[in-house]
Design an enzyme around this catalytic site. Structure first.
Site, PDB file in Angstrom:
ATOM      1  N   GLY A  12      -7.175  -1.589  11.704  1.00 30.80           N
ATOM      2  CA  GLY A  12      -7.446  -1.247  10.304  1.00 30.80           C
ATOM      3  C   GLY A  12      -8.522  -2.134   9.712  1.00 30.80           C
ATOM      4  O   GLY A  12      -8.402  -3.354   9.716  1.00 30.80           O
ATOM      5  N   GLY A  14      -9.479  -1.864   6.486  1.00 29.37           N
ATOM      6  CA  GLY A  14      -9.360  -1.748   5.028  1.00 29.37           C
ATOM      7  C   GLY A  14      -9.310  -3.143   4.420  1.00 29.37           C
ATOM      8  O   GLY A  14      -9.792  -4.121   5.025  1.00 29.37           O
ATOM      9  N   PHE A  15      -8.687  -3.266   3.247  1.00 28.56           N
ATOM     10  CA  PHE A  15      -8.667  -4.562   2.557  1.00 28.56           C
ATOM     11  C   PHE A  15      -7.968  -5.639   3.381  1.00 28.56           C
ATOM     12  O   PHE A  15      -8.457  -6.759   3.499  1.00 28.56           O
ATOM     13  CB  PHE A  15      -7.978  -4.412   1.194  1.00 28.56           C
ATOM     14  CG  PHE A  15      -8.826  -3.687   0.190  1.00 28.56           C
ATOM     15  CD1 PHE A  15      -9.906  -4.318  -0.394  1.00 28.56           C
ATOM     16  CD2 PHE A  15      -8.545  -2.380  -0.168  1.00 28.56           C
ATOM     17  CE1 PHE A  15     -10.700  -3.666  -1.322  1.00 28.56           C
ATOM     18  CE2 PHE A  15      -9.325  -1.715  -1.096  1.00 28.56           C
ATOM     19  CZ  PHE A  15     -10.401  -2.356  -1.675  1.00 28.56           C
ATOM     20  N   GLU A 176      -6.683   7.980 -14.173  1.00 33.41           N
ATOM     21  CA  GLU A 176      -8.134   7.778 -14.019  1.00 33.41           C
ATOM     22  C   GLU A 176      -8.840   9.108 -13.735  1.00 33.41           C
ATOM     23  O   GLU A 176      -9.906   9.390 -14.301  1.00 33.41           O
ATOM     24  CB  GLU A 176      -8.397   6.751 -12.905  1.00 33.41           C
ATOM     25  CG  GLU A 176      -8.021   5.345 -13.354  1.00 33.41           C
ATOM     26  CD  GLU A 176      -8.194   4.261 -12.296  1.00 33.41           C
ATOM     27  OE1 GLU A 176      -8.258   3.083 -12.672  1.00 33.41           O
ATOM     28  OE2 GLU A 176      -8.244   4.568 -11.095  1.00 33.41           O
ATOM     29  N   ASP A 305      -0.506  -2.267   2.668  1.00 34.82           N
ATOM     30  CA  ASP A 305       0.334  -1.137   2.241  1.00 34.82           C
ATOM     31  C   ASP A 305       1.410  -0.760   3.242  1.00 34.82           C
ATOM     32  O   ASP A 305       2.372  -0.078   2.892  1.00 34.82           O
ATOM     33  CB  ASP A 305      -0.550   0.112   2.034  1.00 34.82           C
ATOM     34  CG  ASP A 305      -1.226   0.112   0.685  1.00 34.82           C
ATOM     35  OD1 ASP A 305      -1.083  -0.877  -0.058  1.00 34.82           O
ATOM     36  OD2 ASP A 305      -1.908   1.110   0.377  1.00 34.82           O
ATOM     37  N   GLN A 321      -5.005  -6.358  -3.875  1.00 30.10           N
ATOM     38  CA  GLN A 321      -4.863  -7.821  -3.867  1.00 30.10           C
ATOM     39  C   GLN A 321      -3.785  -8.281  -2.884  1.00 30.10           C
ATOM     40  O   GLN A 321      -3.941  -9.305  -2.224  1.00 30.10           O
ATOM     41  CB  GLN A 321      -4.544  -8.330  -5.278  1.00 30.10           C
ATOM     42  CG  GLN A 321      -5.770  -8.731  -6.058  1.00 30.10           C
ATOM     43  CD  GLN A 321      -6.623  -9.757  -5.325  1.00 30.10           C
ATOM     44  OE1 GLN A 321      -6.132 -10.709  -4.738  1.00 30.10           O
ATOM     45  NE2 GLN A 321      -7.924  -9.543  -5.324  1.00 30.10           N
TER      46      GLN A 321
END
Ligand SMILES: Cc1cc2nc3c(=O)[nH]c(=O)nc-3n(C[C@H](O)[C@H](O)[C@H](O)COP(=O)(O)OP(=O)(O)OC[C@H]3O[C@@H](n4cnc5c(N)ncnc54)[C@H](O)[C@@H]3O)c2cc1C
Length: 442
Positions: A12, A14-15, A176, A305, A321
């Site tokens: 992964g 991602g973040f 949003e 996640d 975060q």
């Protein structure tokens, strides 16, 4: 890097995965980062691609480009389909060959989350979710196409359905998206269409919860609701979609005709828990120890996640975060172990706060006791998001686009492009637990 040094495999980019890889920059190890896409995606701005403010290239960066200068790190494009813990290896398939095993000394799983339709996967055909760049472009196509068709439509009922947009889920993504669609109609499209009256467009935002932005304090939730009301968004709380099809949705027994239904309600973790065959929480996230490792396997870490960790009596939320801080922690822990240093203190999440945008120049911000809504919160939101974009060229380009859009109402990318990957309707949707959205960001 000699072959004899330990190998750290990160799944992964991602973040969480990217933060882990960066933390291993100076480690005498062979770092292998595997991702099924070639890019790191800044998911918090996906809604701006879906509503044509930004282009896909402004929120995605090639992982290879970000880590290119990190000499001990190799980036592999491939999809992991399993973990063999007995043989310390992950199974990786790529476009042109069957799964091959890749061995590891340390493993970090940072595979994120996917959509959850709460057991109604049949909705996916008609109500796409927002998780990848392909999703965002597919939704942008759908929204822009609806306006084009409405301009040519003679039948008043079809015209009305084309200008009705339903968003299922009033968490940050739903709020949003709803406010961004309202702004798109009022600020950008108004002057260009002759037969599309912005006042006749209807944006319906649904949620079973009693208030919008349920993860925020009540005062900020009320401020967001008022702003949505001002933007003309129709909010239906305590109501979910009982049924969704090509003609719209049935909501609390009432059919709402619409050609654009967007799923902003639920996400569920990746199948990492199944690969590891370990205890997961009710949502399917891997229950990790305080050092983020799998119980009984100090060489395997799960972050972001797809991990579940309770702190202060509550599970940590599925936000960027948490993933960044956990990825960084796992990388540092492995660095210390490889270099013979003592173990770090258990992981502690430092909550810097929560933000959501509600239309042009307005956001809500919650950080400890600080609760702000309005333009100041929006400035803070903009500054934080620019800071966390992966590359400096993107920061400049997104900043300029925001200033331009703010001043002129003009958007970055209003193209309808149908060649951008397969239609969502044909993509398989993973089977997920029905209450998965409760613990991860909707
Ligand atoms: C629309 C949207 C808006 C959001 N807005 C915010 C926000 O405003 N603020 C906030 O804090 N958070 C927000 N989030 C949540 C935030 O983006 C996530 O919490 C964060 O991305 C989690 O990081 P991660 O590293 O766990 O997973 P991700 O960032 O999702 O990365 C997972 C990576 O793993 C790769 N991958 C997955 N499975 C495999 C596999 N089998 N093989 C190989 N690679 C694989 C994926 O391609 C991806 O690159 C939002 C999320 C979404 C979807």
């Amino acid at each position: 890097m000699p072959e004899s040094v330990p190998r750290v495999v990160i799944v992964g980019g991602g973040f969480g995965g990217l933060a882990a890889a960066k933390a291993l920059k100076n480690t005498p190890a062979q770092v292998l980062l595997i991702d099924r896409t070639n890019h790191h995606l800044f998911q918090p701005l996906l809604y701006q691609v879906a509503t044509a403010v930004l282009t896909p290239g402004q929120i995605g960066s090639p992982i290879r480009g970000i880590l290119g200068r990190q000499q001990n790190t190799t980036v592999v494009l491939g999809e992991v389909s399993g973990v063999d813990k007995d043989k310390n290896r992950v199974l990786v398939s790529s476009a042109d060959r069957a799964a091959v095993p890749i061995t590891y000394d340390f493993l970090i799983l940072a595979t994120g989350a996917t959509h959850s339709y709460f057991g109604h996967n049949e909705f996916a055909r008609f109500a796409p979710g927002l998780k990848s760049l392909a999703d965002a472009v597919a939704i942008r196509n759908k929204i822009l196409q609806a306006f084009e068709q409405a301009e040519a439509e003679e039948d008043p009922r079809r015209h009305r359905d084309l200008l009705t947009f339903i968003l299922v889920g009033a968490g940050p993504t739903g709020v949003e998206m709803a406010s961004a669609i309202a702004t798109l109609i009022r600020n950008t499209l108004k002057s260009e269409f002759r037969r599309v009256n912005p006042e006749s467009a209807r944006i319906v935002l649904l949620d079973l919860a009693p208030r919008v932005l349920g993860s925020f304090s009540e005062d900020l939730s009320a401020a967001a609701k008022k702003r949505l009301d001002d933007l003309g968004v129709e909010i239906r709380l305590g109501q979910g979609a009982d049924h969704i099809d090509a003609d719209g949705a049935i909501v609390a027994g009432e059919r709402i005709g619409s050609k654009t239904v967007i799923w902003t309600a639920g996400v569920a973790p990746s199948p990492a828990g199944k690969w590891l065959n370990v205890e997961t929480d009710h949502a399917g996230r891997v229950c990790v120890q305080q050092d983020l490792s799998e119980p009984g396997h100090p060489e395997i870490f799960v972050v972001g996640d797809t991990a579940s960790l309770v702190q202060g009596g509550r599970p940590l939320p599925g936000v960027a975060q948490v993933a960044i801080q956990q990825g960084r922690y796992a990388g540092k822990l492995i660095h210390r172990r490889i270099t013979g240093k003592s173990a770090p203190k258990p992981f502690r999440y430092f909550d810097k706060g929560n933000m959501a945008v509600v239309g042009k120049g307005f956001a809500v911000l919650q950080s400890g006791k600080i609760h702000i809504s309005g333009f100041l919160a929006w400035l803070a939101w903009a500054a934080v998001h620019l800071q966390f974009l992966a590359q400096s060229n993107l920061r400049v380009s997104v900043f300029l686009q925001w200033v331009w859009t703010y001043l002129t109402g003009q958007r970055g990318s209003r193209l309808i492009v149908n060649h951008y990957g397969p239609d969502r309707a044909e993509q398989p949707v993973e089977e997920v637990p029905s209450d998965a959205s409760k613990s991860v960001r909707a």
